[in-house]
Design a protein around this motif. Structure first.
Motif, PDB file in Angstrom:
ATOM      1  N   LEU A 136       0.846  -1.193   0.000  1.00 36.90           N
ATOM      2  CA  LEU A 136       0.000   0.000   0.000  1.00 36.90           C
ATOM      3  C   LEU A 136       0.881   1.242   0.000  1.00 36.90           C
ATOM      4  O   LEU A 136       1.746   1.412   0.865  1.00 36.90           O
ATOM      5  CB  LEU A 136      -0.919   0.000   1.229  1.00 36.90           C
ATOM      6  N   LYS A 137       0.656   2.098  -0.985  1.00 33.19           N
ATOM      7  CA  LYS A 137       1.409   3.347  -1.152  1.00 33.19           C
ATOM      8  C   LYS A 137       0.592   4.239  -2.081  1.00 33.19           C
ATOM      9  O   LYS A 137      -0.338   3.766  -2.767  1.00 33.19           O
ATOM     10  CB  LYS A 137       2.789   3.056  -1.753  1.00 33.19           C
ATOM     11  N   PRO A 138       0.889   5.542  -2.151  1.00 26.71           N
ATOM     12  CA  PRO A 138       0.096   6.440  -2.994  1.00 26.71           C
ATOM     13  C   PRO A 138       0.052   6.047  -4.463  1.00 26.71           C
ATOM     14  O   PRO A 138      -0.945   6.302  -5.144  1.00 26.71           O
ATOM     15  CB  PRO A 138       0.778   7.794  -2.782  1.00 26.71           C
ATOM     16  N   ASP A 139       1.109   5.417  -4.976  1.00 22.29           N
ATOM     17  CA  ASP A 139       1.107   4.986  -6.371  1.00 22.29           C
ATOM     18  C   ASP A 139       0.107   3.866  -6.633  1.00 22.29           C
ATOM     19  O   ASP A 139      -0.268   3.628  -7.789  1.00 22.29           O
ATOM     20  CB  ASP A 139       2.505   4.503  -6.778  1.00 22.29           C
ATOM     21  N   ASN A 140      -0.298   3.147  -5.583  1.00 22.46           N
ATOM     22  CA  ASN A 140      -1.205   2.013  -5.750  1.00 22.46           C
ATOM     23  C   ASN A 140      -2.628   2.333  -5.323  1.00 22.46           C
ATOM     24  O   ASN A 140      -3.414   1.434  -5.021  1.00 22.46           O
ATOM     25  CB  ASN A 140      -0.684   0.790  -4.979  1.00 22.46           C
ATOM     26  N   VAL A 141      -2.966   3.613  -5.305  1.00 22.57           N
ATOM     27  CA  VAL A 141      -4.332   4.056  -5.033  1.00 22.57           C
ATOM     28  C   VAL A 141      -4.749   4.989  -6.163  1.00 22.57           C
ATOM     29  O   VAL A 141      -4.072   5.981  -6.441  1.00 22.57           O
ATOM     30  CB  VAL A 141      -4.439   4.791  -3.687  1.00 22.57           C
ATOM     31  N   VAL A 142      -5.846   4.652  -6.831  1.00 19.49           N
ATOM     32  CA  VAL A 142      -6.384   5.501  -7.895  1.00 19.49           C
ATOM     33  C   VAL A 142      -7.657   6.155  -7.366  1.00 19.49           C
ATOM     34  O   VAL A 142      -8.514   5.479  -6.787  1.00 19.49           O
ATOM     35  CB  VAL A 142      -6.688   4.690  -9.165  1.00 19.49           C
ATOM     36  N   VAL A 143      -7.768   7.458  -7.555  1.00 20.55           N
ATOM     37  CA  VAL A 143      -8.914   8.206  -7.039  1.00 20.55           C
ATOM     38  C   VAL A 143      -9.647   8.879  -8.186  1.00 20.55           C
ATOM     39  O   VAL A 143      -9.041   9.516  -9.044  1.00 20.55           O
ATOM     40  CB  VAL A 143      -8.465   9.267  -6.011  1.00 20.55           C
ATOM     41  N   ASP A 144     -10.956   8.697  -8.190  1.00 21.99           N
ATOM     42  CA  ASP A 144     -11.784   9.328  -9.211  1.00 21.99           C
ATOM     43  C   ASP A 144     -13.076   9.829  -8.584  1.00 21.99           C
ATOM     44  O   ASP A 144     -13.902   9.036  -8.125  1.00 21.99           O
ATOM     45  CB  ASP A 144     -12.094   8.331 -10.338  1.00 21.99           C
ATOM     46  N   HIS A 145     -13.238  11.139  -8.521  1.00 25.81           N
ATOM     47  CA  HIS A 145     -14.458  11.766  -8.012  1.00 25.81           C
ATOM     48  C   HIS A 145     -14.903  11.159  -6.678  1.00 25.81           C
ATOM     49  O   HIS A 145     -16.045  10.736  -6.510  1.00 25.81           O
ATOM     50  CB  HIS A 145     -15.578  11.666  -9.052  1.00 25.81           C
ATOM     51  N   GLY A 146     -13.992  11.130  -5.753  1.00 19.56           N
ATOM     52  CA  GLY A 146     -14.335  10.726  -4.396  1.00 19.56           C
ATOM     53  C   GLY A 146     -14.198   9.267  -4.089  1.00 19.56           C
ATOM     54  O   GLY A 146     -14.330   8.872  -2.933  1.00 19.56           O
ATOM     55  N   LYS A 147     -13.918   8.442  -5.074  1.00 21.53           N
ATOM     56  CA  LYS A 147     -13.793   7.006  -4.831  1.00 21.53           C
ATOM     57  C   LYS A 147     -12.337   6.584  -4.993  1.00 21.53           C
ATOM     58  O   LYS A 147     -11.728   6.779  -6.044  1.00 21.53           O
ATOM     59  CB  LYS A 147     -14.670   6.221  -5.801  1.00 21.53           C
ATOM     60  N   ALA A 148     -11.795   5.985  -3.932  1.00 18.40           N
ATOM     61  CA  ALA A 148     -10.431   5.471  -3.967  1.00 18.40           C
ATOM     62  C   ALA A 148     -10.471   3.983  -4.278  1.00 18.40           C
ATOM     63  O   ALA A 148     -11.288   3.239  -3.725  1.00 18.40           O
ATOM     64  CB  ALA A 148      -9.747   5.708  -2.622  1.00 18.40           C
ATOM     65  N   VAL A 149      -9.599   3.545  -5.182  1.00 18.84           N
ATOM     66  CA  VAL A 149      -9.526   2.141  -5.567  1.00 18.84           C
ATOM     67  C   VAL A 149      -8.099   1.651  -5.376  1.00 18.84           C
ATOM     68  O   VAL A 149      -7.145   2.252  -5.885  1.00 18.84           O
ATOM     69  CB  VAL A 149      -9.962   1.927  -7.034  1.00 18.84           C
ATOM     70  N   LEU A 150      -7.965   0.564  -4.634  1.00 25.14           N
ATOM     71  CA  LEU A 150      -6.660  -0.049  -4.379  1.00 25.14           C
ATOM     72  C   LEU A 150      -6.308  -0.956  -5.552  1.00 25.14           C
ATOM     73  O   LEU A 150      -7.117  -1.787  -5.978  1.00 25.14           O
ATOM     74  CB  LEU A 150      -6.730  -0.852  -3.077  1.00 25.14           C
ATOM     75  N   ILE A 151      -5.102  -0.787  -6.085  1.00 22.37           N
ATOM     76  CA  ILE A 151      -4.679  -1.586  -7.231  1.00 22.37           C
ATOM     77  C   ILE A 151      -3.429  -2.384  -6.868  1.00 22.37           C
ATOM     78  O   ILE A 151      -2.883  -2.264  -5.777  1.00 22.37           O
ATOM     79  CB  ILE A 151      -4.410  -0.695  -8.467  1.00 22.37           C
ATOM     80  N   ASP A 152      -2.979  -3.191  -7.806  1.00 26.75           N
ATOM     81  CA  ASP A 152      -1.719  -3.939  -7.755  1.00 26.75           C
ATOM     82  C   ASP A 152      -1.670  -4.958  -6.618  1.00 26.75           C
ATOM     83  O   ASP A 152      -1.197  -4.683  -5.519  1.00 26.75           O
ATOM     84  CB  ASP A 152      -0.525  -2.989  -7.651  1.00 26.75           C
ATOM     85  N   LEU A 153      -2.121  -6.156  -6.931  1.00 23.33           N
ATOM     86  CA  LEU A 153      -2.090  -7.264  -5.975  1.00 23.33           C
ATOM     87  C   LEU A 153      -0.894  -8.175  -6.217  1.00 23.33           C
ATOM     88  O   LEU A 153      -0.886  -9.328  -5.792  1.00 23.33           O
ATOM     89  CB  LEU A 153      -3.391  -8.067  -6.084  1.00 23.33           C
ATOM     90  N   SER A 154       0.135  -7.659  -6.891  1.00 16.17           N
ATOM     91  CA  SER A 154       1.268  -8.500  -7.280  1.00 16.17           C
ATOM     92  C   SER A 154       2.094  -9.002  -6.104  1.00 16.17           C
ATOM     93  O   SER A 154       2.800 -10.002  -6.221  1.00 16.17           O
ATOM     94  CB  SER A 154       2.168  -7.754  -8.270  1.00 16.17           C
ATOM     95  N   LEU A 155       2.031  -8.307  -4.966  1.00 17.27           N
ATOM     96  CA  LEU A 155       2.795  -8.742  -3.790  1.00 17.27           C
ATOM     97  C   LEU A 155       1.899  -9.332  -2.703  1.00 17.27           C
ATOM     98  O   LEU A 155       2.389  -9.657  -1.618  1.00 17.27           O
ATOM     99  CB  LEU A 155       3.588  -7.566  -3.205  1.00 17.27           C
ATOM    100  N   ALA A 156       0.616  -9.475  -2.980  1.00 20.59           N
ATOM    101  CA  ALA A 156      -0.306  -9.986  -1.963  1.00 20.59           C
ATOM    102  C   ALA A 156       0.129 -11.365  -1.488  1.00 20.59           C
ATOM    103  O   ALA A 156       0.650 -12.186  -2.265  1.00 20.59           O
ATOM    104  CB  ALA A 156      -1.717 -10.056  -2.532  1.00 20.59           C
ATOM    105  N   GLY A 157      -0.045 -11.604  -0.189  1.00 20.38           N
ATOM    106  CA  GLY A 157       0.354 -12.887   0.375  1.00 20.38           C
ATOM    107  C   GLY A 157      -0.402 -13.191   1.648  1.00 20.38           C
ATOM    108  O   GLY A 157      -1.183 -12.371   2.146  1.00 20.38           O
ATOM    109  N   ARG A 158      -0.153 -14.374   2.166  1.00 20.26           N
ATOM    110  CA  ARG A 158      -0.788 -14.809   3.400  1.00 20.26           C
ATOM    111  C   ARG A 158      -0.030 -14.259   4.609  1.00 20.26           C
ATOM    112  O   ARG A 158       1.160 -13.969   4.524  1.00 20.26           O
ATOM    113  CB  ARG A 158      -0.801 -16.337   3.469  1.00 20.26           C
ATOM    114  N   PRO A 159      -0.720 -14.129   5.749  1.00 19.53           N
ATOM    115  CA  PRO A 159      -0.011 -13.770   6.982  1.00 19.53           C
ATOM    116  C   PRO A 159       1.031 -14.833   7.322  1.00 19.53           C
ATOM    117  O   PRO A 159       0.910 -15.996   6.945  1.00 19.53           O
ATOM    118  CB  PRO A 159      -1.135 -13.745   8.030  1.00 19.53           C
ATOM    119  N   GLY A 160       2.067 -14.397   8.021  1.00 13.75           N
ATOM    120  CA  GLY A 160       3.120 -15.323   8.434  1.00 13.75           C
ATOM    121  C   GLY A 160       4.441 -14.949   7.808  1.00 13.75           C
ATOM    122  O   GLY A 160       4.913 -13.821   7.949  1.00 13.75           O
ATOM    123  N   ALA A 161       5.041 -15.886   7.102  1.00 13.56           N
ATOM    124  CA  ALA A 161       6.344 -15.649   6.480  1.00 13.56           C
ATOM    125  C   ALA A 161       6.166 -15.225   5.032  1.00 13.56           C
ATOM    126  O   ALA A 161       5.191 -15.573   4.371  1.00 13.56           O
ATOM    127  CB  ALA A 161       7.197 -16.913   6.560  1.00 13.56           C
TER     128      ALA A 161
END
Length: 284
Positions: A136-161
């Motif tokens: 999560l960082k400003p580059d991975n949030v797109v905003v359009d007329h009041g709606k923020a959308v989180l993008i880029d799930l390329s590093l998503a992972g499970r809790p733990g290691a």
């Protein structure tokens, strides 16, 4: 080292490349036309020279799986995932990245409170499905007329290691450096970093911040943290909340529900959301 080649643009059948949006080490990102849907889309295509790497290939397919199976108003929507060539097809988003908007001017407290509540909502959704965003960082949030959308799930992972050092330099939580103890608190760190930057136009640990990755605690910061400018006029409770979000110790960070509860009263209840975040709308 893998030699980087010219982008191939060999999109899956049914997708016509229009323009290259980004050319990364792993992925080519294309503005494309979806012939079946009759609309534009975004195609994240694994580079041809890296398709023989199982870990990289699996990461692309995982991102596609998450984008096409998880649905939330503040999460980018996936249309398709393809195995050959490995590619993820995503909706085309209007608006601008939060990073681009903040480059123009910092956001006000009401706007940041609205932004924080929206991001806490989508992060909570991911966490309830046992996934962490981890970038999560400003580059991975797109905003359009009041709606923020989180993008880029390329590093998503499970809790733990996780893979040590996976994340973005300057926004990396300390536990991401070692790849141990990843949890919902890791995304709270990213949320705190993003909100602070939206308010102050600077990251509290510096744009080039990194952490020692040797297996010891406490982690040693290579640059001394600095107090970002632009927060002095905020209510004390807000400054304390943001400081807690970026606590070096994950146990010292608040829960997402606590972050949202603290930000809720700061939103503008009498004003439509589209107007509350009007400064976030792209200038035309």
């Amino acid at each position: 080292m893998t030699r980087r080649r010219t982008p191939s643009g060999d999109l899956p059948p049914g997708y016509r490349p229009l323009a290259l949006l980004a050319d990364g080490r792993r992925l080519e990102t294309w503005d494309a036309f979806d012939e079946a849907r009759g609309t534009r889309c975004v195609v994240k295509l694994l580079r041809a020279e890296r398709r023989h790497e199982p870990r990289v290939r699996q990461a692309v397919l995982l991102e596609g799986h998450l984008a096409t199976t998880l649905a939330h108003p503040h999460l980018v929507r996936g249309y398709d995932v393809h195995d050959d060539p490995p590619a993820v097809v995503l909706e085309t988003l209007r608006g601008a990245t939060l990073a681009a908007l903040v480059d123009e001017e910092p956001l006000g407290l009401a706007d940041v409170a609205e932004l924080g509540c929206q991001l806490a909502s989508v992060l909570g959704y991911l966490h309830r499905h046992d996934w962490l965003h981890l970038d999560l960082k400003p580059d991975n949030v797109v905003v359009d007329h009041g709606k923020a959308v989180l993008i880029d799930l390329s590093l998503a992972g499970r809790p733990g290691a996780g893979r040590p050092g996976a994340g973005t330099r300057g926004y990396l939580a300390p536990e991401q450096a070692t790849g141990r103890g990843l949890s919902a608190a890791t995304d709270v760190w990213g949320l705190g970093m993003t909100l602070i930057e939206a308010l102050a136009r600077t990251a509290p640990y510096g744009d080039e911040a990194t952490w020692e990755s040797r297996r010891r605690w406490p982690l040693v910061h290579r640059r001394m943290p600095r107090a970002p400018e632009g927060l002095d006029d905020l209510p004390e409770e807000v400054r304390a909340l943001l400081a807690a979000c970026v606590s070096v110790d994950p146990a010292g960070r608040p829960l997402l529900a606590e972050v949202r509860s603290a930000l809720e009263p700061l939103r503008s209840p009498a004003t439509p959301v589209d107007d509350v975040l009007a400064p976030l709308a792209p200038r035309r």
